[in-house]
Design a protein around this motif. Structure first.
Motif, PDB file in Angstrom:
ATOM      1  N   LEU A   1      31.096 -47.739  38.182  1.00 60.84           N
ATOM      2  CA  LEU A   1      31.109 -49.259  37.416  1.00 60.84           C
ATOM      3  C   LEU A   1      30.037 -49.462  36.526  1.00 60.84           C
ATOM      4  CD1 LEU A   1      32.201 -51.119  40.786  1.00 60.84           C
ATOM      5  CD2 LEU A   1      33.555 -50.679  38.770  1.00 60.84           C
ATOM      6  N   THR A   2      28.966 -48.879  36.853  1.00 62.61           N
ATOM      7  CA  THR A   2      27.853 -49.243  35.665  1.00 62.61           C
ATOM      8  C   THR A   2      28.073 -48.499  34.525  1.00 62.61           C
ATOM      9  OG1 THR A   2      26.394 -49.581  37.588  1.00 62.61           O
ATOM     10  CG2 THR A   2      25.345 -49.068  35.556  1.00 62.61           C
ATOM     11  N   GLU A   3      28.869 -47.272  34.621  1.00 58.75           N
ATOM     12  CA  GLU A   3      29.259 -46.638  33.188  1.00 58.75           C
ATOM     13  C   GLU A   3      30.294 -47.446  32.634  1.00 58.75           C
ATOM     14  OE1 GLU A   3      27.495 -44.476  31.852  1.00 58.75           O
ATOM     15  OE2 GLU A   3      26.365 -43.712  33.618  1.00 58.75           O
ATOM     16  N   ARG A   4      31.228 -47.903  33.445  1.00 59.59           N
ATOM     17  CA  ARG A   4      32.244 -48.520  32.736  1.00 59.59           C
ATOM     18  C   ARG A   4      31.949 -50.054  32.293  1.00 59.59           C
ATOM     19  NH1 ARG A   4      36.576 -49.067  37.662  1.00 59.59           N
ATOM     20  NH2 ARG A   4      37.401 -50.995  36.470  1.00 59.59           N
ATOM     21  N   ALA A   5      30.821 -50.867  32.724  1.00 63.01           N
ATOM     22  CA  ALA A   5      30.444 -51.887  31.981  1.00 63.01           C
ATOM     23  C   ALA A   5      29.777 -51.991  30.802  1.00 63.01           C
ATOM     24  CB  ALA A   5      29.160 -52.430  33.090  1.00 63.01           C
ATOM     25  N   GLY A   6      29.458 -50.637  30.346  1.00 65.95           N
ATOM     26  CA  GLY A   6      29.034 -50.185  29.028  1.00 65.95           C
ATOM     27  C   GLY A   6      28.045 -51.143  28.353  1.00 65.95           C
ATOM     28  N   SER A   7      28.176 -51.826  27.481  1.00 69.73           N
ATOM     29  CA  SER A   7      26.997 -52.628  26.834  1.00 69.73           C
ATOM     30  C   SER A   7      26.854 -54.025  27.596  1.00 69.73           C
ATOM     31  CB  SER A   7      27.469 -53.081  25.368  1.00 69.73           C
ATOM     32  OG  SER A   7      28.683 -53.848  25.487  1.00 69.73           O
ATOM     33  N   LEU A   8      27.702 -54.312  28.656  1.00 68.80           N
ATOM     34  CA  LEU A   8      27.467 -55.555  29.569  1.00 68.80           C
ATOM     35  C   LEU A   8      26.369 -55.225  30.578  1.00 68.80           C
ATOM     36  CD1 LEU A   8      30.939 -56.604  29.993  1.00 68.80           C
ATOM     37  CD2 LEU A   8      29.324 -57.736  28.564  1.00 68.80           C
ATOM     38  N   ALA A   9      26.328 -53.814  30.891  1.00 70.18           N
ATOM     39  CA  ALA A   9      25.231 -53.291  31.929  1.00 70.18           C
ATOM     40  C   ALA A   9      23.811 -53.954  31.389  1.00 70.18           C
ATOM     41  CB  ALA A   9      25.100 -52.028  32.113  1.00 70.18           C
ATOM     42  N   ASP A  10      23.089 -54.688  32.412  1.00 67.41           N
ATOM     43  CA  ASP A  10      21.764 -55.054  32.059  1.00 67.41           C
ATOM     44  C   ASP A  10      20.572 -54.329  32.916  1.00 67.41           C
ATOM     45  OD1 ASP A  10      22.399 -56.142  34.330  1.00 67.41           O
ATOM     46  OD2 ASP A  10      21.932 -58.179  34.056  1.00 67.41           O
ATOM     47  N   THR A  11      19.585 -54.838  33.003  1.00 67.98           N
ATOM     48  CA  THR A  11      18.460 -54.129  33.540  1.00 67.98           C
ATOM     49  C   THR A  11      18.791 -53.913  35.195  1.00 67.98           C
ATOM     50  OG1 THR A  11      16.881 -54.725  31.872  1.00 67.98           O
ATOM     51  CG2 THR A  11      16.056 -54.023  33.970  1.00 67.98           C
ATOM     52  N   THR A  12      19.127 -55.000  35.715  1.00 63.19           N
ATOM     53  CA  THR A  12      19.602 -55.199  36.991  1.00 63.19           C
ATOM     54  C   THR A  12      20.792 -54.049  37.334  1.00 63.19           C
ATOM     55  OG1 THR A  12      18.988 -57.580  37.060  1.00 63.19           O
ATOM     56  CG2 THR A  12      20.237 -56.830  39.000  1.00 63.19           C
ATOM     57  N   MET A  13      21.746 -54.192  36.469  1.00 61.13           N
ATOM     58  CA  MET A  13      22.555 -53.273  37.021  1.00 61.13           C
ATOM     59  C   MET A  13      22.518 -51.665  36.833  1.00 61.13           C
ATOM     60  SD  MET A  13      25.993 -55.383  35.148  1.00 61.13           S
ATOM     61  CE  MET A  13      27.127 -54.098  35.549  1.00 61.13           C
TER      62      MET A  13
ATOM     63  N   ILE B   1      19.232 -40.481  33.183  1.00 59.15           N
ATOM     64  CA  ILE B   1      19.467 -42.032  32.970  1.00 59.15           C
ATOM     65  C   ILE B   1      18.127 -42.721  32.467  1.00 59.15           C
ATOM     66  CG2 ILE B   1      20.565 -43.984  33.550  1.00 59.15           C
ATOM     67  CD1 ILE B   1      22.564 -42.328  35.120  1.00 59.15           C
ATOM     68  N   PHE B   2      17.267 -42.773  33.282  1.00 56.07           N
ATOM     69  CA  PHE B   2      16.098 -43.412  32.894  1.00 56.07           C
ATOM     70  C   PHE B   2      15.566 -42.941  31.551  1.00 56.07           C
ATOM     71  CE2 PHE B   2      11.563 -43.710  32.929  1.00 56.07           C
ATOM     72  CZ  PHE B   2      11.469 -44.923  33.254  1.00 56.07           C
ATOM     73  N   ARG B   3      15.317 -41.720  31.449  1.00 53.45           N
ATOM     74  CA  ARG B   3      14.989 -41.289  30.017  1.00 53.45           C
ATOM     75  C   ARG B   3      15.858 -41.928  28.978  1.00 53.45           C
ATOM     76  NH1 ARG B   3      14.745 -36.361  32.971  1.00 53.45           N
ATOM     77  NH2 ARG B   3      12.922 -35.938  33.939  1.00 53.45           N
TER      78      ARG B   3
END
Length: 817
Positions: A334-346, A366-368
């Motif tokens: 789901l985080t990948e599907r959110a794309g640009s909508l994913a924020d720091t919390t997600m 992913i962190f890097r």
């Protein structure tokens, strides 16, 4: 509209909408509430002084609003658990620190704005413009200050008839405050006027019903919302997206899922297009329930397919559902599907899910990527999760240290959780002896204390675990005893987590009595140390396993379930099975495995191999070992159900070389050469390479049963598979050539004499039997004609077995661990 027309319209409504009983009930509720509010009004509105200590309206409102603002500030202080105290400012409210959340700041700002608007009403004098009242009412509506909103409405009524928007704002305040009585009174007054005769009725509109439905949604009163929708239709008021969404929310909260589906279809049929808020409402409500979380994902998919752009909250609600269900794979997806909508919390939740899935390297990648692309702000949580991934991935401590320095360079201050994660990463760095560098962990403790970061229980328990894994279990116990003396000054008390770390240290040092004594301290005084949990008992079980005390391990397993209602997991059962194997309690190993399967626990391959090894250790249980191995093999076939029947449980693990080798060795030791050969062939077909010792044992079993041809065939197969028979390469090559010549001669004789029952390994594996006695003698004579001593291959098998004992000893210790 003239008063006469309004009265006529009121009479027509009374005939078609409400029965006389409903009118009486509504009016009684209205008069009761109105009288309560009117009793608080001063005798002269706008006067500078009142009798009996009563204050002017504007001053009473200002005091009420000021005290509300003070309560907001103190609530924020409680949530932050701060020791700092704030003093009241000249305007009468507490200053809001920057650390308070955005919602809290917005609410406090709205309270200050209301104070300013009330002050303007005071300055305006006896006659106040309605616009000033409406601004104050809007602030009351946002704050949910229904009492002040009702007071302002009454003051407006004394000056001139208020507009409909004023009533709707009072309804909005009542909806936020979940005040049904005030909302019903205002709604009734809008329909019938203050006197109930319809003379001063202002009428209702779609916004009125929207606020009423919002109230019922907050109250989770689905039936009332459905009844109001019918009344709304009877009055000829067409619904909009807000009214339908509020009604859907009320039905969702009250469990009327079927009505939700109907309302969603109805709004489409009436030409009302669902909005993203409509979808989000359903997604959020379905995500809250354990039995409907999958439906939340279905509605998210409908939202994505509808052409409406999802919001960040759409994916956040779906993430909540997946986290509650512990579906970590879906969290990542789901985080990948959110794309640009994913924020720091997600993204933080994404990294946490990857860590749960043991995909630590992917979490670090992913962190890097986030750090390099700078698509979201990097905060302390992301860095802490990256440190945690470093620790679990056994990355060098230098990487964790670099992350700490990078945090400081970015203006982020490491907190106690960050330091604890970095301390755990010390396990990833090894010194020259291959042990964790525990001195770095101690250095981190001194560093965090120097920076004013107070260690907590997690910090000390992590440090004790690092010391234990480094073989410094005495230091870990010394630290535990130190915390016992001055735990308050050190920032940690002797909680169940510290006891768990101390028992792990005892297990490492094989101090079973001390571990049991520490366990009894916790169980004797749970109010002081904390309720015993699964981790505490698992550490004690590990101490029993290290000492091979299977009886005590079984006793503790029963105690944790019966006396403390702790649900055992596959790890605890696996430790007890290993302890029972060391104690020779073979039957208990098998019973525990059956318990795990019956209670939908998923044993890993190590547990299965431990059980198979225990069964193979005693000849009478060898057939049971074959059954366990057959179960593992059969579970790999397509169409077979998984072990636990749960959607998250994996299929039974695929047997490995150790699984087969243990059974083959046991069959060979029991001189069941034909079954050993058959299983050895099955092992090769499954893609596993048997060890030299396993093959040697089968050769020895064949020779003891005078199956010379099968023994020679197996030796020839080993030669073809490039096994090494001797450490000296020259001798190894000479022996291989001799085996090749002997096998070729045997095949030539077999072709000349025709096929026999026991002529090949394949025929034996097919279960054709050992053959007739005369045939066995003929085979022996044929081998003698090749001038090969009957005991030669047996001697080779013994020599290979002797050379492989060291590696088998290591493998056995690895299996025990």
């Amino acid at each position: 509209m003239p008063p006469r027309d309004r009265r006529r319209r009121g009479r027509r409504r009374s005939l078609t909408l409400l029965t006389s009983a409903r009118i009486v009930l509504a009016l009684s509720a209205f008069l009761h509430t109105t009288s309560a509010f009117l009793s608080t009004l001063p005798s002269r509105v706008g006067s500078r002084g009142t009798d009996d200590g009563a204050k002017p309206l504007w001053r009473a409102a200002a005091i009420a609003t000021s005290s509300t603002s003070l309560s907001f500030s103190s609530a924020g202080e409680r949530r932050r658990k701060s020791n700092t105290s704030t003093s009241s400012s000249a305007s009468g409210h507490s200053p809001i620190p920057p650390s308070v959340g955005k919602a809290q700041q917005s609410r406090a700002e709205r309270g200050r704005q209301l104070n300013n608007e009330l002050a303007r009403i005071k300055v305006a004098g006896p006659v106040v413009d309605n616009e000033l009242y409406l601004k104050a009412l809007r602030s009351c509506a946002k704050l949910g200050n229904v009492k002040m909103a009702m007071t302002l409405l009454r003051q407006m009524q004394q000056q001139s008839p208020p507009p409909r928007v004023a009533y709707n704002l009072v309804l909005e305040a009542a909806a936020r405050a979940q005040d049904r009585n005030v909302a019903v009174c205002v709604y009734t007054e809008m329909l019938w006027g203050r006197d109930g005769d319809g003379a001063e009725a202002i009428g209702v509109n779609v916004f009125t019903y929207g606020q009423m439905l919002s109230l019922y949604a907050n109250l989770a009163d689905g039936p009332a919302a459905l009844a109001l929708l019918k009344e709304m239709a009877a009055q000829g008021v067409a619904g909009n997206a807000f009214t339908y969404t509020s009604a859907i929310d009320a039905c969702e909260r009250s469990g009327l899922v079927g009505e939700t589906e109907r309302l969603f279809r109805e709004m489409k049929e009436h030409g009302v297009a669902p909005t993203v808020v409509t979808y989000n409402t359903i997604i959020a409500r379905r995500a809250e329930q354990a039995d409907t979380w999958t439906e939340a994902l279905d509605w998210l998919a409908k939202l994505e397919a509808s052409g409406i752009e999802p919001l960040r909250s759409s994916y956040a609600a779906a993430l909540n559902a997946c986290e509650r269900a512990e579906e970590w794979e879906l969290v990542v997806e789901l985080t990948e599907r959110a794309g640009s909508l994913a924020d720091t919390t997600m993204w933080s939740r994404n990294l946490a899910a990857l860590i749960k899935l043991m995909r630590h390297e992917e979490a670090l990648a992913i962190f890097r990527r986030l750090r390099e692309e700078q698509t979201v702000p990097m905060d302390e949580v992301l860095y802490t999760l990256a440190l945690k991934a470093c620790a679990l991935a056994r990355r060098p401590y230098g990487e964790a240290r670099a992350l700490l320095e990078e945090m400081r360079a970015a203006g982020l201050a490491p907190n106690v959780v960050t330091f604890s994660a970095a301390m755990e990463a010390c396990n990833g760095d090894r010194d020259s002896e291959g042990m964790p560098n525990w001195e770095m962990a101690l250095e981190l403790l001194r560093e965090m204390q120097a920076q004013g970061v107070r260690p907590n229980t997690v910090t000390y328990s992590t440090l004790m675990d690092v010391l234990t894994e480094a073989g410094q279990w005495q230091r870990a116990l010394h630290l535990f005893m130190t915390l016992e003396k001055d735990g308050e000054q050190a920032g940690a008390t002797k909680s169940v987590w510290l006891y768990t770390a101390a028992i792990r240290a005892c297990a490492q040092g094989r101090q079973l009595e001390t571990a049991l004594a520490l366990l009894r301290e916790v169980t004797a005084d749970p109010a002081r140390h904390g309720v015993p949990n699964l981790c505490l008992y698992t550490a004690a079980l590990d101490a029993c396993e290290k000492m091979g005390n299977g009886s005590l391990a079984l006793q503790l397993l029963d105690e944790m379930a019966r006396e403390h209602s702790i649900v055992v997991d596959d790890v605890a059962c696996g430790v007890v099975i290993s302890a029972c194997r060391k104690a020779g309690l073979v039957g208990d190993c098998l019973r525990l495995l059956a318990f795990m399967l019956n209670h939908r626990l998923a044993p890993n391959l190590g547990v299965y191999n431990t059980v198979i090894g225990a069964l193979c250790s005693q000849p009478k249980y060898v057939d049971k070992a074959i059954e366990v191995l057959s179960f593992l093999v059969a579970s790999q076939r397509p169409g077979n159900a998984n072990i636990s029947g749960s959607s998250r449980s994996a299929r039974a693990p695929r047997p490995n070389t150790q699984s087969y080798s243990q059974v083959v060795d046991a069959l060979a030791d029991a001189l069941r050469w034909d079954e050993a050969l058959r299983l050895l062939q099955e092992m090769r077909d499954a893609g596993h390479r048997p060890e030299v010792l396993t093959c040697a044992k089968v050769v020895a079993a064949c020779e003891k049963k005078q199956r010379w041809k099968e023994a020679l065939q197996l030796l020839d197969d080993m030669r073809k598979d490039e096994y090494s028979f001797y450490e000296l390469e020259l001798l190894d090559q000479v022996f291989k050539k001799l085996v090749g010549v002997a096998a070729a001669g045997l095949r030539s004789i077999s072709r000349g004499g025709g096929a026999t029952e026991g002529g090949t390994v394949e025929s034996t594996a097919a279960g054709t039997g050992v053959g007739r006695q005369g045939h066995e003698l003929k085979e022996v004579e044929e081998i003698d004609e090749l001038e090969m001593p009957p005991s030669s291959s047996l001697l080779v098998g013994k020599e290979i077995e002797t050379k492989a004992k060291a590696s088998v000893h290591v493998a056995s210790e690895s299996s025990d661990r």
